[in-house]
Scaffold this motif. Structure first.
Motif, PDB file in Angstrom:
ATOM      1  N   SER A 172       0.777  -1.054   0.093  1.00  0.00           N
ATOM      2  CA  SER A 172       0.071   0.079   0.003  1.00  0.00           C
ATOM      3  C   SER A 172       0.887   1.292  -0.103  1.00  0.00           C
ATOM      4  CB  SER A 172      -1.001  -0.003   1.349  1.00  0.00           C
ATOM      5  OG  SER A 172      -1.800  -0.852   1.316  1.00  0.00           O
ATOM      6  N   TRP A 173       0.410   2.286  -0.567  1.00  0.00           N
ATOM      7  CA  TRP A 173       0.913   3.829  -0.241  1.00  0.00           C
ATOM      8  C   TRP A 173       0.022   4.580   0.535  1.00  0.00           C
ATOM      9  CZ3 TRP A 173       5.309   5.316  -2.045  1.00  0.00           C
ATOM     10  CH2 TRP A 173       6.198   4.658  -2.819  1.00  0.00           C
ATOM     11  N   TYR A 174       0.375   5.194   1.621  1.00  0.00           N
ATOM     12  CA  TYR A 174      -0.012   6.133   2.419  1.00  0.00           C
ATOM     13  C   TYR A 174       0.408   7.389   2.322  1.00  0.00           C
ATOM     14  CZ  TYR A 174      -2.150   2.304   5.225  1.00  0.00           C
ATOM     15  OH  TYR A 174      -2.947   1.008   5.676  1.00  0.00           O
ATOM     16  N   ARG A 175      -0.233   8.205   2.821  1.00  0.00           N
ATOM     17  CA  ARG A 175       0.481   9.679   2.916  1.00  0.00           C
ATOM     18  C   ARG A 175       0.036  10.362   4.123  1.00  0.00           C
ATOM     19  NH1 ARG A 175      -2.971  12.666  -1.938  1.00  0.00           N
ATOM     20  NH2 ARG A 175      -5.201  12.675  -1.090  1.00  0.00           N
ATOM     21  N   GLN A 176       0.965  11.240   4.556  1.00  0.00           N
ATOM     22  CA  GLN A 176       0.448  12.087   5.634  1.00  0.00           C
ATOM     23  C   GLN A 176       0.802  13.638   5.363  1.00  0.00           C
ATOM     24  OE1 GLN A 176       2.526  11.007   9.409  1.00  0.00           O
ATOM     25  NE2 GLN A 176       0.918  12.125  10.520  1.00  0.00           N
ATOM     26  N   ALA A 177      -0.004  14.675   5.469  1.00  0.00           N
ATOM     27  CA  ALA A 177       0.054  15.990   5.151  1.00  0.00           C
ATOM     28  C   ALA A 177       0.221  16.610   6.587  1.00  0.00           C
ATOM     29  CB  ALA A 177      -1.169  16.410   4.732  1.00  0.00           C
ATOM     30  N   PRO A 178       0.858  17.862   6.592  1.00  0.00           N
ATOM     31  CA  PRO A 178       1.166  18.407   7.885  1.00  0.00           C
ATOM     32  C   PRO A 178       0.081  18.728   8.671  1.00  0.00           C
ATOM     33  CG  PRO A 178       2.432  19.494   6.129  1.00  0.00           C
ATOM     34  CD  PRO A 178       1.579  18.345   5.626  1.00  0.00           C
ATOM     35  N   LYS A 234      -2.019  16.795   9.708  1.00  0.00           N
ATOM     36  CA  LYS A 234      -3.275  15.736   9.261  1.00  0.00           C
ATOM     37  C   LYS A 234      -2.721  14.448   9.693  1.00  0.00           C
ATOM     38  CE  LYS A 234      -5.661  18.358   5.739  1.00  0.00           C
ATOM     39  NZ  LYS A 234      -6.172  18.298   4.691  1.00  0.00           N
ATOM     40  N   GLU A 235      -3.639  13.283   9.891  1.00  0.00           N
ATOM     41  CA  GLU A 235      -3.484  11.945  10.115  1.00  0.00           C
ATOM     42  C   GLU A 235      -3.030  11.203   8.729  1.00  0.00           C
ATOM     43  OE1 GLU A 235      -6.525  11.153  14.009  1.00  0.00           O
ATOM     44  OE2 GLU A 235      -6.537   9.857  12.180  1.00  0.00           O
ATOM     45  N   ARG A 236      -2.112  10.119   9.066  1.00  0.00           N
ATOM     46  CA  ARG A 236      -1.654   9.449   7.893  1.00  0.00           C
ATOM     47  C   ARG A 236      -2.933   8.746   7.458  1.00  0.00           C
ATOM     48  NH1 ARG A 236       3.580   5.633   8.510  1.00  0.00           N
ATOM     49  NH2 ARG A 236       4.090   7.880   9.193  1.00  0.00           N
ATOM     50  N   GLU A 237      -3.107   8.819   5.920  1.00  0.00           N
ATOM     51  CA  GLU A 237      -4.150   8.164   5.424  1.00  0.00           C
ATOM     52  C   GLU A 237      -3.711   7.065   4.245  1.00  0.00           C
ATOM     53  OE1 GLU A 237      -6.613  11.196   3.535  1.00  0.00           O
ATOM     54  OE2 GLU A 237      -5.136  11.751   2.010  1.00  0.00           O
ATOM     55  N   LEU A 238      -4.605   6.185   4.059  1.00  0.00           N
ATOM     56  CA  LEU A 238      -4.501   5.353   2.901  1.00  0.00           C
ATOM     57  C   LEU A 238      -4.789   5.968   1.611  1.00  0.00           C
ATOM     58  CD1 LEU A 238      -3.873   2.486   2.139  1.00  0.00           C
ATOM     59  CD2 LEU A 238      -6.478   1.811   2.173  1.00  0.00           C
ATOM     60  N   VAL A 239      -3.866   5.672   0.427  1.00  0.00           N
ATOM     61  CA  VAL A 239      -3.874   6.134  -0.759  1.00  0.00           C
ATOM     62  C   VAL A 239      -4.246   5.080  -1.729  1.00  0.00           C
ATOM     63  CG1 VAL A 239      -2.777   7.375  -2.531  1.00  0.00           C
ATOM     64  CG2 VAL A 239      -2.316   8.043  -0.365  1.00  0.00           C
TER      65      VAL A 239
END
Length: 119
Positions: A35-41, A43-48
């Motif tokens: 999987s790829w996840y992302r985390q913006a400043p 914000k919580e980490r989210e599944l992409v």
């Protein structure tokens, strides 16, 4: 030891494209869901997006939320690598992108790669 090494991040203008790569080692890559996840400043980490391990029917993929139709996840088991092709990038896609490997109770993370979408 287990390693997930992301690459391909950087600065891109809105509407542009990037391809992220995640090179895996130290475990049996083909049996893991990736999987790829992302985390913006702030914000919580989210599944992409997720791609399943290879079965007799091939791999299934799923992308979520606002990236549907713009991001594509794929894997090359011969190279132990998972990819994320990101098209039509928007400023709100700016985040640190993380690679994840999951199988049973095993769960591994990469160190992340920064993607910044800005003009």
């Amino acid at each position: 030891q287990v390693q997930l090494v992301e690459s391909g991040g950087g600065l891109v203008e809105p509407g542009g494209s990037l391809r992220l790569s995640c090179a895996a080692s130290g475990f049996t890559f083909s049996i893991y869901d990736m999987s790829w996840y992302r985390q913006a400043p702030g914000k919580e980490r989210e599944l992409v997006a997720t791609i399943s391990s290879i079965t007799s029917a091939g791999s299934s993929t799923n992308s979520v939320g606002s990236v549907k139709g713009r991001f594509t996840i794929s894997r090359d088991n011969a190279k132990n690598t998972v990819y994320l092709l990101m098209n039509s990038l928007k400023p709100e896609d700016t985040a640190v992108y993380y690679c994840n490997a999951h199988f049973a109770h095993f769960n591994y993370w990469g160190q992340g790669t920064q993607v910044t979408v800005s003009s």
